[in-house]
Motif scaffolding. Structure first.
Motif: not given
Length: 313
Positions: A26-27, A119-121, A271-281
């Motif tokens: 995904f990244a 990233y989210l839990a 993909a945004d989460l895996a690539a670090g473009r969004h931090p998640g929770r």
């Protein structure tokens, strides 16, 4: 060409390795071509659907999955989903293997959910509720173990005997598990809720979800299928695996049509989460909602690591 049946696929797939392989895929998803998948209704009476899911990486592999979704198969004691996966050498087009697509699908689906949960839990997961007791639900705890230490896995199903059956199976595999007789009570207790069903009416309701909960919706993939109510997907922080999640499942399609949800309400893709473009929770009290419909990128990634394990590559 090698034939890898369900038992061989399961034996060769290490859940933690699959989660990490999906993270990398995904990244760098721009390296893989993923055409829009085709849906065909093949039997109106049985609500049966045929899905065709191709993907390829020009310097590596080509793959295509053929899936039949027959939601009434449970009446005959059969899985709702049957699939086959054809893996070809991208340099020559030579078929390398045919893999059991049903087994591949359930593990890549569970692994993608676990990847998102990383990233989210919430960091502490005392209770993880599985809504549904099918093959995907069985794979979820094993994949979640790669990203979170879960205290107790609870299982709810419309048929209590199926929930008990999955609990027994999980216990034999070393997972601390118990059946949840009351769905709404179980949702109120859970830190993470994973719904993996073919429901057409909401099962997970916003009023039952505690602050800080992560809700993982993996079952619905047609506009008629819904696992969570509109209030949940519009009030929680919404994440999706791929943009197509806004076009296919009723959980999102229905509120979009009514104007209760906007495309801009989606915080990020996997993909945004895996690539670090969004931090998640970003907040302990945040309710996160992850809606996945699956992608051929996941299938190609899973098939590749199974083939590499099988061939010793």
């Amino acid at each position: 060409m090698e034939l890898l049946d369900a038992a061989r696929v399961r034996a060769l797939l290490v859940p933690a390795d699959l989660v990490e392989a999906l993270r990398a895929a995904f990244a760098e998803q721009e390296r893989v071509v993923v055409p829009h998948r085709a849906h065909h209704r093949v039997d109106e009476q049985r609500d049966a659907t045929l899905l065709l899911m191709p993907a390829w990486q020009t310097d590596a592999w080509i793959g295509v999955k053929v899936v039949g979704h027959f939601p009434r198969n449970g009446e005959q004691g059969l899985p709702a989903i049957h699939g086959s996966y054809l893996l070809l050498d991208a340099a020559t087009g030579r078929p390398a293997a045919v893999l059991d697509g049903t087994e591949l699908t359930r593990w890549r689906t569970a692994a993608a959910s676990a990847l998102a949960a990383g990233y989210l839990a919430p960091q502490v997961v005392e209770e993880h509720l599985l809504v549904g007791a099918g093959n995907v639900a069985h794979a979820v705890p094993h994949c979640y173990a790669a990203v979170r230490e879960v205290g107790l896995t609870r299982v709810w199903a419309r048929d209590p005997s199926r929930a008990e059956g999955l609990v027994d199976r999980l216990r034999q595999e070393g997972v601390r598990a118990e059946a949840a007789p009351d769905l709404r009570e179980a949702v109120r207790r859970a830190d993470v809720v994973t719904a993996a069903t073919s429901a057409t009416e909401p099962l997970v309701l916003a009023e039952d979800v505690r602050p800080g909960t992560h809700v993982d919706l993996v079952g619905a993939f047609t506009p008629a299928m819904v696992e969570a109510d509109e209030a949940l997907v519009t009030s929680g922080s919404l994440f999706v695996d791929v943009p197509e999640a806004l076009e296919e499942p009723g959980d999102l399609v229905q509120p979009l049509r009514r104007g209760a949800l906007r495309r801009s309400d989606v915080r990020a893709t996997l993909a945004d989460l895996a690539a670090g473009r969004h931090p998640g929770r970003t907040d302990e009290e945040e309710v996160t909602v992850f809606k996945s419909v699956g992608t051929a990128l996941e299938d190609l990634t899973a098939a590749r690591i199974v083939w590499q394990a099988a061939s010793g590559a």
